[in-house]
Enzyme design. Structure first.
Site, PDB file in Angstrom:
ATOM      1  N   GLU A 120      -3.866  -9.515   3.962  1.00  0.00           N
ATOM      2  CA  GLU A 120      -4.722  -9.254   4.876  1.00  0.00           C
ATOM      3  C   GLU A 120      -5.788 -10.037   5.184  1.00  0.00           C
ATOM      4  O   GLU A 120      -6.376 -10.368   6.393  1.00  0.00           O
ATOM      5  CB  GLU A 120      -5.362  -7.746   5.150  1.00  0.00           C
ATOM      6  CG  GLU A 120      -4.382  -6.697   5.334  1.00  0.00           C
ATOM      7  CD  GLU A 120      -3.469  -6.499   3.931  1.00  0.00           C
ATOM      8  OE1 GLU A 120      -2.736  -5.194   4.202  1.00  0.00           O
ATOM      9  OE2 GLU A 120      -3.678  -6.962   2.966  1.00  0.00           O
ATOM     10  N   GLU A 126       0.891  -1.245   0.120  1.00  0.00           N
ATOM     11  CA  GLU A 126       0.041  -0.083   0.000  1.00  0.00           C
ATOM     12  C   GLU A 126       0.901   1.346   0.149  1.00  0.00           C
ATOM     13  O   GLU A 126       0.511   2.539  -0.768  1.00  0.00           O
ATOM     14  CB  GLU A 126      -0.819  -0.051   1.158  1.00  0.00           C
ATOM     15  CG  GLU A 126      -1.914  -1.128   1.019  1.00  0.00           C
ATOM     16  CD  GLU A 126      -3.056  -1.176   2.286  1.00  0.00           C
ATOM     17  OE1 GLU A 126      -4.068  -1.106   2.358  1.00  0.00           O
ATOM     18  OE2 GLU A 126      -2.437  -1.355   3.422  1.00  0.00           O
TER      19      GLU A 126
END
Length: 697
Positions: free
Chosen positions: A125, A105
């Site tokens: 995640e 990210e």
């Protein structure tokens, strides 16, 4: 400092330095923002390169900060990315080795990205019950397209950087480095230093010819495959926002979904399992830098199902194996089974024919103990009888070289007693593999009273090499897993006497999430194994009560799948468990002989009696120091016994229910005249924690 700053020929280089994987801890995040501000303020700086020191660009969140105020303290990752996007000078992410989770990210927040070939790229995640929470679900579809991005986010699996740089029309990376990464990144940064306006991923549109139809297909597919896990479907919904909403509005919803998932029991269970797996490798009195013994060659005693499976683990890891048996026919059978297992993998294209031959070439066989003298470690996998073990270990003691590790694959017997058959108890350890040994992840490492620390450390390291989850157990009958499963099986027997059928018990616990109920499990493992243990119990612990149904079953020769009949009937060549009238009649006759009128037992009672039997015995194991921590018990059950991952293991599940409630339910079970009141006496540790309002964790 966890973020280093230097300037090279007008290019500021920010290097994250937070070993081992440059986790984005608070100090690292602050260093990144300060570095961006410093580069912005320096007129001599024309561009910025962000990279990572050592073996990773960044593995994402710093797991040492999980649950602490530092994890969410400003600057959080969203703030860091906003600072990078707002920088008036180009910021280039130089990605190598690993860019996962928040690390990816962060790279997506940079204006440009250059990567070294072979870097592992992922947003994992979902594996801890979450979605990416710092723009991953919004930015990745903008660079890779809706379909590729969604597949990556829902699976959480890593993809090589070169694949993501070469997708037609879409690419995560602007360039792949040819040669060393940092010089290539500096050259690229100099090249784009004058580019304006600076490209931002957030400004791109998500392209897909028929987005809504694809997303509906994804919802249907993912929903069917992730029944007990909310995160995968929420990944689809978050990615769908990249098509439907403006970027800032979608980011707000992404954060709301992320925060909501953090509170779910499934997420808590998955995070618990994540940390439990890492904690299991840590032994308080054995430092991580304890020297290990060299293991270049392994010997296996026994070429049966277990011995062959154990051998395959080492062959897969490139370690030569010599396998010993008493008869040539047994050796030939064992080798043929190993080859057949590998050929099945070749048929499924999980293995190449060349790899098959390479692995088989590492395997040698012998009928003579003297041929084991050069092995660095020997693992005994013979019949579960203390007399047989004594013969084997006395023979090994006579031929094995000094310093060789002597391991027993016993599942219940006393490792200290086995060690005493040798003149070197410090070299003896238990390595309890689970069947099929070449498939099951769990390895119970049984530490004897005199097991040397370097032997323990060597076996733990070796376990990693052969891709096992290693959990240390002390010495007791059955160690952690089998000692607990015995109590679970006792309760299953009592349930039959009170009115249940084997299929009702199995269906109830499988609906709870177990891979297999106790009776299907017994048929798979072989009911004669439990029979052998019970016969020993009747002599050693005459006061321990069992249902006689399992003994009656074995007296009928119904040992399970291997005999075509157990608690269920089986058709030749098939593994489908079919309800058996013979077994139903046997159970009903046994009830009648005991004078028991059957009653209707709810699925909830079945589940709680089985699971709380595990919890109570687990508490005793913990208090006795057989297990180092409650999470180790959970790892044993998650990786070796099919306990549902989304519930986190028996001890985690008990914490979720609340130990006060567990004890209260056990008291109700103790009042049942057909059950065993002594069975439901809470373990002292469980009773104490419940009274104090505390949990195992």
């Amino acid at each position: 400092m966890t973020t280093l700053y230097e300037v090279r020929d007008g290019i500021a280089v920010l290097t994250m330095s937070n070993p081992p994987v440059n986790g984005l801890g608070h100090a690292t995040r602050r260093g990144l923002v300060e570095g961006i501000d410093r580069a912005e303020a320096d007129p001599a700086v024309r561009a910025v390169v962000v990279t990572g020191a050592g073996r990773a660009f960044s593995g994402g969140a710093d797991i040492t900060e999980f649950g602490s105020p530092k994890a969410t303290a400003e600057p959080n990752l969203l703030t860091v990315i906003a600072a990078i996007e707002a920088c008036s000078k180009p910021v280039v992410a130089a990605v190598h080795s690993v860019a996962m989770g928040g690390g990816l990210e962060l790279a997506l927040g940079c204006h440009y990205r250059i990567a070294a070939p072979g870097a592992q790229i992922a947003l994992p995640e979902v594996k801890i019950g979450l979605i990416p929470g710092a723009g991953g679900t919004q930015r990745l579809p903008r660079v890779l397209g809706l379909e590729t991005a969604l597949n990556m986010i829902v699976s959480g699996e890593p993809v090589k950087s070169e694949l993501l740089a070469g997708l037609p029309g879409q690419a995560l990376f602007d360039r792949l480095a040819d040669g060393e990464l940092l010089p290539a990144a500096l050259a690229f940064a100099a090249e784009v230093a004058g580019a304006r306006p600076l490209p931002r991923v957030r400004d791109r549109k998500v392209a897909h010819p028929n987005a809504e139809a694809f997303l509906q297909f994804a919802r249907n597919t993912v929903g069917a495959m992730s029944r007990n896990f909310p995160a995968p479907l929420q990944c689809v919904e978050a990615v769908a926002l990249s098509v439907k909403l403006p970027f800032d509005a979608a980011m707000k919803r992404e954060l709301e979904i992320f925060s909501g998932l953090m509170l779910t029991p499934e997420c808590k269970a998955l995070r618990h399992a994540f940390f439990a797996e890492r904690a299991a490798s840590k032994i308080p009195d054995v430092p991580a830098d304890t020297p290990v013994r060299e293991v270049k060659r392994v010997a296996i005693i026994g070429a049966g199902t277990m011995g062959g499976g154990i051998a395959m683990n080492f062959l897969n890891a490139g370690t030569p194996v010599v396998m010993l048996e008493m008869k040539q026919e047994a050796l030939d059978r064992g080798v043929a089974t190993i080859r057949r297992n590998y050929e099945a993998q070749v048929k499924k294209r999980k293995l190449t024919p060349e790899k098959l031959e390479q692995r088989m070439a590492l395997l040698s066989t012998t009928l003579d103990y003297a041929d084991l003298k050069d092995a660095d470690m020997v693992i005994e996998a013979v019949f579960e009888d203390i007399g047989v073990k004594e013969t084997v270990f006395k023979a090994l003691d006579a031929v094995m070289k000094p310093g060789a590790i002597l391991a027993t694959n016993t599942s219940t017997l006393d490792v200290d007693r086995i060690a005493a058959f040798t003149s070197r108890p410090q070299d003896v350890i238990g390595t309890h593999f689970f069947s099929p040994a070449n498939v099951m992840k769990l390895l119970e490492v049984v530490r004897g009273r005199e097991t040397a620390k370097d032997v323990l450390q060597t076996v733990m390291q070796l376990g990693k090499k052969i891709r096992k989850t290693c959990v240390v157990s002390g010495v007791c009958d059955g160690f952690i897993g089998n000692r607990m499963i015995e109590q679970y099986s006792r309760q299953a027997g009592f349930l039959l006497e009170e009115g249940c059928t084997p299929q009702q018990v199995d269906k109830a616990i499988e609906k709870f999430g177990f891979a297999m109920g106790p009776f299907r499990m017994g048929d798979l493992a072989g009911n004669d194994v439990g029979w052998y243990i019970r016969k020993r119990r009747y002599l050693e612990k005459p006061d321990m009560r069992y249902s006689k149904t399992a003994d009656l079953l074995c007296e009928m020769g119904r040992f399970g799948q291997k005999t075509g009949a157990g608690w269920y009937d089986y058709q030749p060549g098939k593994r489908d468990a079919l309800p058996s009238k013979v077994v139903t009649d046997m159970i009903e006759a046994h009830r009648a002989a005991l004078g028991i009128t059957p009653r209707k037992v709810s699925d909830e009672e079945i589940v709680h009696r089985l699971v709380y039997a595990l919890v109570n015995e687990g508490a005793k194991i913990l208090e006795e120091g057989i297990a180092l921590r409650a999470s180790d018990i959970d790892m044993v059950y998650l990786t070796g016994y099919g306990f549902p991952l989304f519930r986190g293991g028996p001890m985690c599940y008990a914490d979720t229910v609340g130990l006060f409630n567990v004890v209260a339910t056990m008291k109700r079970f103790a009042a049942n005249p057909l059950d065993d009141a002594a069975f439901w006496q809470p373990a002292p540790l469980l009773a104490r924690l419940a009274a104090e309002g505390r949990s195992f964790s």
